[in-house]
Design a protein around this motif. Structure first.
Motif, PDB file in Angstrom:
ATOM      1  N   ARG A  36      41.983 -30.099 -34.848  1.00  0.00           N
ATOM      2  CA  ARG A  36      42.860 -29.817 -35.994  1.00  0.00           C
ATOM      3  C   ARG A  36      44.331 -29.746 -35.585  1.00  0.00           C
ATOM      4  O   ARG A  36      45.213 -30.090 -36.376  1.00  0.00           O
ATOM      5  CB  ARG A  36      42.450 -28.493 -36.651  1.00  0.00           C
ATOM      6  N   ILE A  37      44.583 -29.286 -34.366  1.00  0.00           N
ATOM      7  CA  ILE A  37      45.967 -29.183 -33.869  1.00  0.00           C
ATOM      8  C   ILE A  37      46.023 -29.896 -32.514  1.00  0.00           C
ATOM      9  O   ILE A  37      45.955 -29.258 -31.451  1.00  0.00           O
ATOM     10  CB  ILE A  37      46.416 -27.708 -33.729  1.00  0.00           C
ATOM     11  N   PRO A  38      46.117 -31.223 -32.503  1.00  0.00           N
ATOM     12  CA  PRO A  38      46.009 -32.006 -31.263  1.00  0.00           C
ATOM     13  C   PRO A  38      46.988 -31.614 -30.162  1.00  0.00           C
ATOM     14  O   PRO A  38      46.664 -31.738 -28.977  1.00  0.00           O
ATOM     15  CB  PRO A  38      46.269 -33.441 -31.744  1.00  0.00           C
ATOM     16  N   LYS A  39      48.176 -31.132 -30.527  1.00  0.00           N
ATOM     17  CA  LYS A  39      49.171 -30.810 -29.498  1.00  0.00           C
ATOM     18  C   LYS A  39      48.713 -29.672 -28.581  1.00  0.00           C
ATOM     19  O   LYS A  39      49.269 -29.478 -27.495  1.00  0.00           O
ATOM     20  CB  LYS A  39      50.516 -30.463 -30.142  1.00  0.00           C
ATOM     21  N   LEU A  40      47.693 -28.922 -29.009  1.00  0.00           N
ATOM     22  CA  LEU A  40      47.166 -27.837 -28.175  1.00  0.00           C
ATOM     23  C   LEU A  40      46.131 -28.328 -27.158  1.00  0.00           C
ATOM     24  O   LEU A  40      45.702 -27.568 -26.292  1.00  0.00           O
ATOM     25  CB  LEU A  40      46.528 -26.754 -29.059  1.00  0.00           C
ATOM     26  N   THR A  41      45.744 -29.586 -27.259  1.00  0.00           N
ATOM     27  CA  THR A  41      44.687 -30.133 -26.399  1.00  0.00           C
ATOM     28  C   THR A  41      44.977 -29.958 -24.906  1.00  0.00           C
ATOM     29  O   THR A  41      44.112 -29.475 -24.162  1.00  0.00           O
ATOM     30  CB  THR A  41      44.445 -31.621 -26.731  1.00  0.00           C
ATOM     31  N   PRO A  42      46.169 -30.316 -24.402  1.00  0.00           N
ATOM     32  CA  PRO A  42      46.430 -30.133 -22.964  1.00  0.00           C
ATOM     33  C   PRO A  42      46.359 -28.671 -22.520  1.00  0.00           C
ATOM     34  O   PRO A  42      45.852 -28.374 -21.431  1.00  0.00           O
ATOM     35  CB  PRO A  42      47.851 -30.694 -22.795  1.00  0.00           C
ATOM     36  N   LEU A  43      46.860 -27.770 -23.352  1.00  0.00           N
ATOM     37  CA  LEU A  43      46.816 -26.344 -23.019  1.00  0.00           C
ATOM     38  C   LEU A  43      45.370 -25.874 -22.896  1.00  0.00           C
ATOM     39  O   LEU A  43      45.003 -25.179 -21.934  1.00  0.00           O
ATOM     40  CB  LEU A  43      47.538 -25.533 -24.095  1.00  0.00           C
ATOM     41  N   PHE A  44      44.544 -26.259 -23.846  1.00  0.00           N
ATOM     42  CA  PHE A  44      43.141 -25.850 -23.821  1.00  0.00           C
ATOM     43  C   PHE A  44      42.414 -26.446 -22.612  1.00  0.00           C
ATOM     44  O   PHE A  44      41.586 -25.787 -21.984  1.00  0.00           O
ATOM     45  CB  PHE A  44      42.438 -26.282 -25.111  1.00  0.00           C
ATOM     46  N   TYR A  45      42.734 -27.687 -22.300  1.00  0.00           N
ATOM     47  CA  TYR A  45      42.102 -28.337 -21.148  1.00  0.00           C
ATOM     48  C   TYR A  45      42.455 -27.599 -19.852  1.00  0.00           C
ATOM     49  O   TYR A  45      41.589 -27.375 -18.999  1.00  0.00           O
ATOM     50  CB  TYR A  45      42.540 -29.796 -21.079  1.00  0.00           C
ATOM     51  N   SER A  46      43.710 -27.194 -19.732  1.00  0.00           N
ATOM     52  CA  SER A  46      44.134 -26.434 -18.543  1.00  0.00           C
ATOM     53  C   SER A  46      43.364 -25.127 -18.426  1.00  0.00           C
ATOM     54  O   SER A  46      42.952 -24.726 -17.334  1.00  0.00           O
ATOM     55  CB  SER A  46      45.639 -26.136 -18.612  1.00  0.00           C
TER      56      SER A  46
END
Length: 305
Positions: free
Chosen positions: A120-130
């Motif tokens: 829903r909020i793609p820009k958070l994807t890298p943060l979550f992956y980290s």
């Protein structure tokens, strides 16, 4: 006697018909009877909204991750799985409530929640992956007939990757960030690292890290990446590291695709100094022994047989 037999036959037909008439949303938990999670799932009810507790409890009790693709199951029956329970949950939960579940102590609940919020909020994807890279606990996972224990970070990465068209992977900005994180991460799996290296050629400021992975840690996929894109630049160091890796893994009982590819890449250097090792490696390798390209490269490596 004849009446009894007829009566039994009618009973048999009746109960089988009733069985067929059951609702198509019959639930089953036979999915992981033989293979499955190694331990009981933790149910963390802290900060779980009351209206979501049933689903969170069920997902926690399953304690495995699935993608909604079931292997060899009746398509007319809705099986109770973590995926189906999370589908119910997200229909009645707010984005804030789902984000709150990313802090749940059950890793399966956490993973589903991260995937949904990132969707829903793609820009958070890298943060979550980290964040997920720091979770060292593996999760039992099922995607159709593909089953096994996987790190949550790999599942999360794959969930994003499968939604990016192959021809757009090199330029996808979020995937670029995920791949950069993967290269610098200490807990990145070989699978993810291999995917990251396939997507693009990395600029020079990545080279120190790639050199560390290739020459200090002898990662086979980074070695292959460097042989493909920077063979001449690193030719001496590459040969030394490839030889070291092949010697170290020579007695491994399993057939490793990367190992066979590295043997072929080593032969492409056409260095007679590598003759003895190559002869030893090829001797019992039924895949490469009679390979046409290998036979063409033998002469350049001083191999006459």
């Amino acid at each position: 006697m004849r009446i009894s037999l007829i009566f039994l036959l009618l009973l048999f037909i009746f109960f089988n018909c009733k069985k067929e008439d059951r609702k198509s949303d019959l639930y089953s938990t036979e999915l992981v009877e033989v293979l499955g999670p190694k331990e009981k799932g933790l149910y963390d009810s802290l900060n779980v909204p009351a209206n979501l507790r049933d689903e969170v409890k069920k997902i926690s009790s399953f304690n495995y991750f699935d993608t909604g693709v079931l292997g060899h199951q009746n398509p007319n029956i809705e099986y109770a799985t973590p995926f189906s329970e999370f589908e119910k949950l997200k229909k009645k939960a707010t984005i804030k409530e789902i984000y709150q579940l990313t802090f749940n102590k059950n890793p399966v609940v956490t993973l589903y929640s991260y995937i949904e919020v990132a969707d829903r909020i793609p820009k958070l994807t890298p943060l979550f992956y980290s964040r997920l890279l720091n979770l060292k606990k593996e999760i039992y996972s099922q995607n159709g007939c593909i089953i096994g224990d996987l790190p949550p970070s790999q599942i999360f990465y794959d969930e994003y990757l499968k939604n990016v068209n192959e021809d757009k992977q090199a330029k996808d900005l979020i995937l670029r960030k995920l791949d950069s994180i993967s290269i610098y991460g200490n807990n990145t799996t070989n699978y993810v690292l291999n995917q990251a290296l396939r997507h693009r050629v990395y600029p020079e400021y990545f080279h120190n890290r790639l050199e560390e992975l290739a020459f200090a840690k002898q990662n086979p996929y980074v070695l292959l990446y460097l042989t493909k894109h920077f063979r001449e630049q690193y030719k001496d160091r590459l040969q030394k590291s490839i030889i070291s890796y092949l010697e170290k893994t020579n007695d491994d009982s399993y057939e490793d695709f990367s190992k066979n590819t590295l043997i072929l890449e080593l032969m492409k250097f056409k260095n007679p100094d590598n003759k003895k090792l190559l002869e030893k490696l090829l001797e019992n390798n039924f895949i490469l022994k009679d390979d046409h390209e290998v036979n063409l490269l033998k002469k350049g490596n001083g191999i006459t047989k």
